[in-house]
Design an enzyme around this catalytic site. Structure first.
Site, PDB file in Angstrom:
ATOM      1  N   SER A  29    -103.805  56.939 -36.702  1.00 47.07           N
ATOM      2  CA  SER A  29    -104.020  56.764 -35.105  1.00 47.07           C
ATOM      3  C   SER A  29    -102.827  57.691 -34.471  1.00 47.07           C
ATOM      4  CB  SER A  29    -103.524  55.499 -34.681  1.00 47.07           C
ATOM      5  OG  SER A  29    -102.190  55.020 -35.499  1.00 47.07           O
ATOM      6  N   HIS A 162    -124.584  42.304   5.793  1.00 43.00           N
ATOM      7  CA  HIS A 162    -125.778  43.118   5.264  1.00 43.00           C
ATOM      8  C   HIS A 162    -125.895  44.475   5.621  1.00 43.00           C
ATOM      9  CE1 HIS A 162    -127.223  38.855   4.503  1.00 43.00           C
ATOM     10  NE2 HIS A 162    -126.733  38.644   5.771  1.00 43.00           N
ATOM     11  N   SER A 283    -120.183  72.432  -1.336  1.00 42.54           N
ATOM     12  CA  SER A 283    -121.168  72.548  -2.472  1.00 42.54           C
ATOM     13  C   SER A 283    -121.322  74.051  -2.512  1.00 42.54           C
ATOM     14  CB  SER A 283    -122.568  71.999  -1.828  1.00 42.54           C
ATOM     15  OG  SER A 283    -123.859  72.537  -2.125  1.00 42.54           O
ATOM     16  N   LYS A 289    -121.826  71.738   3.537  1.00 43.15           N
ATOM     17  CA  LYS A 289    -121.245  70.307   3.028  1.00 43.15           C
ATOM     18  C   LYS A 289    -120.050  70.283   2.738  1.00 43.15           C
ATOM     19  CE  LYS A 289    -123.479  67.684   1.103  1.00 43.15           C
ATOM     20  NZ  LYS A 289    -124.449  67.460   0.047  1.00 43.15           N
ATOM     21  N   GLU A 296    -115.632  59.084  -4.283  1.00 40.56           N
ATOM     22  CA  GLU A 296    -116.860  59.088  -5.029  1.00 40.56           C
ATOM     23  C   GLU A 296    -116.514  59.110  -6.590  1.00 40.56           C
ATOM     24  OE1 GLU A 296    -120.397  61.755  -4.054  1.00 40.56           O
ATOM     25  OE2 GLU A 296    -118.880  62.794  -3.128  1.00 40.56           O
ATOM     26  N   TYR A 323    -102.770  40.066 -38.392  1.00 41.94           N
ATOM     27  CA  TYR A 323    -103.165  41.220 -38.122  1.00 41.94           C
ATOM     28  C   TYR A 323    -104.199  41.919 -38.827  1.00 41.94           C
ATOM     29  CZ  TYR A 323    -102.756  46.437 -37.727  1.00 41.94           C
ATOM     30  OH  TYR A 323    -103.183  47.770 -37.273  1.00 41.94           O
ATOM     31  N   LYS A 331    -105.513  50.764 -28.699  1.00 44.78           N
ATOM     32  CA  LYS A 331    -104.722  51.681 -27.880  1.00 44.78           C
ATOM     33  C   LYS A 331    -105.465  52.352 -27.040  1.00 44.78           C
ATOM     34  CE  LYS A 331    -101.579  50.983 -31.387  1.00 44.78           C
ATOM     35  NZ  LYS A 331    -102.449  50.186 -31.920  1.00 44.78           N
TER      36      LYS A 331
HETATM   37  N1  ARG Z   1    -101.238  52.140 -36.492  1.00 52.15           N
HETATM   38  C1  ARG Z   1    -101.364  50.648 -36.735  1.00 52.15           C
HETATM   39  C2  ARG Z   1    -101.970  50.223 -35.524  1.00 52.15           C
HETATM   40  O1  ARG Z   1    -102.027  50.811 -34.614  1.00 52.15           O
HETATM   41  C3  ARG Z   1    -100.023  50.281 -37.189  1.00 52.15           C
HETATM   42  C4  ARG Z   1     -99.859  48.833 -37.661  1.00 52.15           C
HETATM   43  C5  ARG Z   1    -100.690  49.269 -39.071  1.00 52.15           C
HETATM   44  N2  ARG Z   1    -100.248  47.830 -39.850  1.00 52.15           N
HETATM   45  C6  ARG Z   1    -100.830  47.888 -41.277  1.00 52.15           C
HETATM   46  N3  ARG Z   1    -100.716  46.804 -41.821  1.00 52.15           N
HETATM   47  N4  ARG Z   1    -101.560  48.706 -41.444  1.00 52.15           N
HETATM   48  O2  ARG Z   1    -102.483  48.768 -35.422  1.00 52.15           O
END
Ligand code: ARG
Length: 467
Positions: A29, A162, A283, A289, A296, A323, A331
């Site tokens: 990531s 309307h 345009s 234009k 828009e 988690y 993200k």
């Molecule tokens: N890059 C991970 C995220 O955005 C961080 C957390 C990763 N934790 C794990 N146990 N692999 O969620």
């Protein structure tokens, strides 16, 4: 070989072959979460400070970690940091670099925490920073709307239902309707910030940690209101991201509606307003234009923000506690929603004060649509005629006006009296556009005197935000 390659990974210990090259890219990531680098470092400094206070690190170790992190922050800031996909994410990149710089002490930073509470902390800090910027930009737009509303307090335009001419209103009143929409958005943003502002740090992987940590301390070092109360919830909760995107969706819905009006109003058919050339484009084929691209595009961007909200809701809907790697997908929608909201607010805040009202065209349009017909009906009611009958009488007068191409205010008294003998000379006080708007003189009504007060109250409210 593999063992060596995986030794770069902070979690490499139990693995006997290198991560597949595609899987490495697929699971990484860092390309997008490096955006949270400064928040990650702030979180780590608070964590190290707390570990030292708890006696888990000594002062020297703490100082060395903090100094190392500050140096890294500087290098990232000036673009002198090289991010590695092999190190997966922003957290491991920074931690590995710290160890490279300060040696073995760097390896102690991760004591008593996990990337799970770390990432939950980082994204809250990131979003809180952005919310504060967005809040200011939203306030700037609201102030711009108030300035324009003040300028156009007496400008009469048709009000629509309307999209048909309904009753005259003032442009100031119309703008104050936009203001009210944004005021609710401001409230939603601040509700979101309030619930977001609790510290998950210390939840560690999911169950808490065996070290004598002080969660109150890290919470207060990071300006959170309090620590979160349940470790499982702390690492799995992404409600704040959903709430932010919900705020963004409603805000963009409002900006999109205002955009739609701007697009209509700049058309030759309406000709109610002029947008300065710097907010429009031309345009490549039609030389005449001048296109209202900015509104828009804002209208169009509403779709992507709505998409992000649905992405996040769907992302979270079936996740078991606590988690899961799925959460890494939170993200990009959040980041893009932040960028889009900031750009759209900026575009609007710059553009709105530069709107030029074409007062004559607005006034003519209000006159053309028999917009004071209700005023005539109310007038007859005041003369003792039941509303349904007066509605009928006015309907007939309008039909006559259409035939003669005359507004009600342009008919002579004799012409009007064909429809009711209750009509006197004083009818012209209510048939004028000015009379019509001035008569709606109560809280929330379009009378210029009321709108002026509404603007003054709003200006006070914006002033109070500064403190
Ligand atoms: N890059 C991970 C995220 O955005 C961080 C957390 C990763 N934790 C794990 N146990 N692999 O969620």
């Amino acid at each position: 070989m593999s063992e060596q390659e995986n030794s770069v990974k902070p979690w490499g210990g139990r693995f006997s072959e290198a991560t597949d090259a595609f899987v490495e890219r697929f699971t990484a990531s860092v390309s997008f979460d490096q955006r949270m680098a400064m928040q990650d470092i702030r979180g780590s400094i608070a964590h190290a400070t707390m570990l030292a206070a708890a006696g888990v690190l000594n002062e020297e170790e703490k100082d060395s970690i903090i100094k190392g992190l500050q140096d890294i922050a500087q290098d990232i800031d000036s673009g002198n940091f090289s991010w590695s996909v092999k190190l997966e994410d922003v957290h491991m990149n920074i931690e590995a670099e710290l160890t490279k710089r300060i040696g073995i002490t760097g390896k102690k930073l991760h004591t008593g925490r996990s990337r799970n509470d770390q990432v939950a902390t980082d994204i809250r800090l990131y979003l809180r920073d952005e919310i504060d910027l967005i809040s200011r930009e939203l306030t700037r737009l609201q102030a711009g709307i108030l300035d324009l509303a003040k300028r156009e307090n007496d400008t009469i335009m048709p009000g629509f239902t309307h999209l048909q001419t309904a009753q005259p209103v003032t442009f100031g009143h119309h703008l104050m309707a936009w203001y009210e929409m944004l005021e609710r958005d401001y409230g939603r943003l601040h509700d979101c910030r309030k619930r977001l502002n609790n510290s998950p740090l210390g939840a560690a992987a999911l169950a808490g940690t065996t070290y004598p940590i002080d969660r109150e301390m890290t919470a207060s070092l990071l300006q959170f209101d309090a620590p979160t109360r349940n470790s499982l919830d702390s690492v799995s909760d992404r409600d704040f991201a959903i709430e932010f995107c919900a705020f963004a969706s409603v805000l963009l819905t409002h900006l999109s509606r205002a955009s739609e009006e701007l697009v209509l109003w700049t058309s030759a058919q309406f000709n109610f307003i002029d947008l300065p050339d710097r907010f429009c484009t031309g345009s490549s084929i039609m030389p005449q234009k001048k296109n209202p691209d900015v509104p828009e595009l804002v209208r169009g961007k509403t779709g992507r923000v709505n998409g992000h909200l649905i992405s996040l809701l769907t992302l979270m809907k079936s996740q078991p506690l606590a988690y899961n790697k799925d959460n890494q997908e939170d993200k990009e929608p959040v980041f893009d929603a932040v960028d889009t909201v900031k750009d759209c607010l900026r575009a609007f805040a710059d553009m709105v004060p530069a709107i030029k009202a074409n007062k004559a065209a607005m006034y003519e349009a209000a006159k053309r649509g028999f917009s004071t017909a209700t005023d005539l009906a109310d007038y007859l009611v005041r003369k003792g005629i039941p509303f349904r009958d007066s509605h009928e009488i006015v309907g007939k007068s309008v039909a006559y006006g259409i035939e003669q191409a005359k507004d009600l205010s342009e008919m002579s008294l004799t012409e009007l009296q064909q429809f009711s003998n209750q009509i006197d000379q004083d009818v012209f006080d209510v048939l004028t556009l000015e009379g019509s708007v001035a008569a709606r003189d109560h809280l929330g009504g379009t009378a210029p005197a009321q709108v002026k007060q509404a603007i003054a109250r709003a200006q006070e409210a914006l002033k109070a935000r500064e403190s």
